[in-house]
Design a protein around this motif. Structure first.
Motif, PDB file in Angstrom:
ATOM      1  N   TYR A  26      40.289  -1.882 -20.679  1.00 48.35           N
ATOM      2  CA  TYR A  26      39.563  -3.133 -20.451  1.00 48.35           C
ATOM      3  C   TYR A  26      39.212  -3.363 -18.981  1.00 48.35           C
ATOM      4  N   TYR A  29      34.770  -4.928 -17.869  1.00 41.91           N
ATOM      5  CA  TYR A  29      34.154  -5.311 -19.131  1.00 41.91           C
ATOM      6  C   TYR A  29      32.856  -6.036 -18.777  1.00 41.91           C
ATOM      7  N   ALA A  54      31.685   0.788 -15.746  1.00 40.76           N
ATOM      8  CA  ALA A  54      32.050  -0.173 -16.801  1.00 40.76           C
ATOM      9  C   ALA A  54      32.792   0.567 -17.907  1.00 40.76           C
ATOM     10  N   THR A  55      33.860  -0.032 -18.414  1.00 37.82           N
ATOM     11  CA  THR A  55      34.677   0.615 -19.454  1.00 37.82           C
ATOM     12  C   THR A  55      34.458  -0.008 -20.828  1.00 37.82           C
ATOM     13  N   VAL A  56      33.968  -1.253 -20.835  1.00 37.48           N
ATOM     14  CA  VAL A  56      33.623  -1.951 -22.083  1.00 37.48           C
ATOM     15  C   VAL A  56      32.256  -2.588 -21.867  1.00 37.48           C
ATOM     16  N   GLN A  58      29.657  -5.442 -23.705  1.00 32.76           N
ATOM     17  CA  GLN A  58      29.478  -6.446 -24.767  1.00 32.76           C
ATOM     18  C   GLN A  58      28.016  -6.877 -24.832  1.00 32.76           C
ATOM     19  N   THR A  80      26.674   3.846 -25.605  1.00 32.83           N
ATOM     20  CA  THR A  80      28.124   3.743 -25.393  1.00 32.83           C
ATOM     21  C   THR A  80      28.869   4.869 -26.097  1.00 32.83           C
ATOM     22  N   THR A  86      33.639   1.542 -24.852  1.00 33.09           N
ATOM     23  CA  THR A  86      33.864   0.641 -25.976  1.00 33.09           C
ATOM     24  C   THR A  86      32.712  -0.356 -26.086  1.00 33.09           C
ATOM     25  N   HIS A 105      33.485 -10.095 -30.367  1.00 30.82           N
ATOM     26  CA  HIS A 105      34.131 -11.096 -29.518  1.00 30.82           C
ATOM     27  C   HIS A 105      33.782 -12.485 -30.036  1.00 30.82           C
ATOM     28  N   VAL A 182      41.779 -10.259 -20.646  1.00 34.53           N
ATOM     29  CA  VAL A 182      40.606  -9.987 -19.817  1.00 34.53           C
ATOM     30  C   VAL A 182      40.178 -11.300 -19.173  1.00 34.53           C
ATOM     31  N   ALA A 204      36.026  -9.452 -17.038  1.00 37.14           N
ATOM     32  CA  ALA A 204      34.718  -9.459 -17.688  1.00 37.14           C
ATOM     33  C   ALA A 204      33.747 -10.193 -16.783  1.00 37.14           C
TER      34      ALA A 204
END
Ligand code: 3NM
Length: 233
Positions: A26, A29, A54-56, A58, A80, A86, A105, A182, A204
């Motif tokens: 995370y 994000y 960036a690792t996640v 949305q 992704t 993720t 989310h 997060v 995030a």
């Protein structure tokens, strides 16, 4: 099963797993925000954010129609998956399922976690925004995979945003909640280290990355400060 899962992760597969949990990173994000992106397409901004670390990712586009969400969702899923990042969809359980996102989310006024779980099944990630210790504990009790905690600092990015909760809430939540936390809201390169020091598993951001002239550079700077702050934990 565990071994094949590790092999999948090594192959760059975005981690969607559970039951038994799965290791999601995370750290950084990044949330899309088309109206803050200086006219650049969502998928190009996302590509640059991922290039910067960036690792996640949305997909959060409150003004998009269902069709637009599906279209952007498919593009972001392809990106992704290729990058091993993720992919989470905001609010829309249906869209998350339709584009094979890793999870959804939710906000406090969206579908309850248990209902989202019934629809999504055990293999998807469910995150929820929380704004107090009580909400954070309740989210964990309901089976959330991770929580958002915020807004830590003042932000004007969200329409119905409440007053800042401060780094102190991150610290309090970190002391009683064991699922990943997060931090969100007004997080920038200059304040990210204190948020990590307070116990957040990641941060995030919307504007700090998507509104930056140099999107990948902004992401890279955040990532580097996150890693630096962790060395002092
Ligand atoms: N949720 P920025 S604050 C989407 O507190 C969102 O739950 C928040 O945007 C919460 O990084 C927020 O530009 C806005 O401040 C985050």
């Amino acid at each position: 099963e565990m071994v094949s899962r590790l092999v999948q992760l090594d192959a760059g597969e975005a981690p969607s797993c559970k039951p038994g949990g799965c290791r999601v990173d995370y750290s950084l994000y990044v949330i899309t925000g088309d109206k803050f992106s200086r006219g650049r397409p969502v998928v190009e901004v996302a590509r640059a954010a991922i290039a910067g670390g960036a690792t996640v990712l949305q997909l959060r586009e409150k003004a998009f129609t269902a069709r637009q969400l599906i279209d952007a969702g498919h593009q972001l899923r392809r990106l992704t998956r290729e990058k091993g990042v993720t992919f989470i969809v905001n609010d829309r359980v249906d869209v998350a399922l339709a584009v094979e996102a890793d999870g959804v989310h939710l906000g406090q006024d969206d579908l309850p976690i248990g209902m989202a779980r019934r629809i999504l099944g055990p293999g998807k990630i469910i995150g929820i925004s929380t704004h107090s210790v009580e909400q954070a504990l309740e989210a964990q009790r309901q089976g959330a995979d991770y929580i958002g905690v915020g807004p830590v600092f003042e932000t004007h990015t969200k329409d119905d945003v409440q007053a800042p909760v401060g780094v102190d809430l991150v610290r309090q939540v970190a002391s009683v909640v064991s699922i990943p936390k997060v931090a969100i809201g007004g997080i920038k390169a200059y304040n990210v280290e204190e948020v990590i020091a307070a116990g957040a598993d990641g941060v995030a951001v919307i504007t700090a990355v998507v509104a930056a002239e140099d999107v990948s550079g902004a992401a890279r700077e955040l990532r580097s400060r996150i890693e630096k702050a962790r060395r002092y934990l």
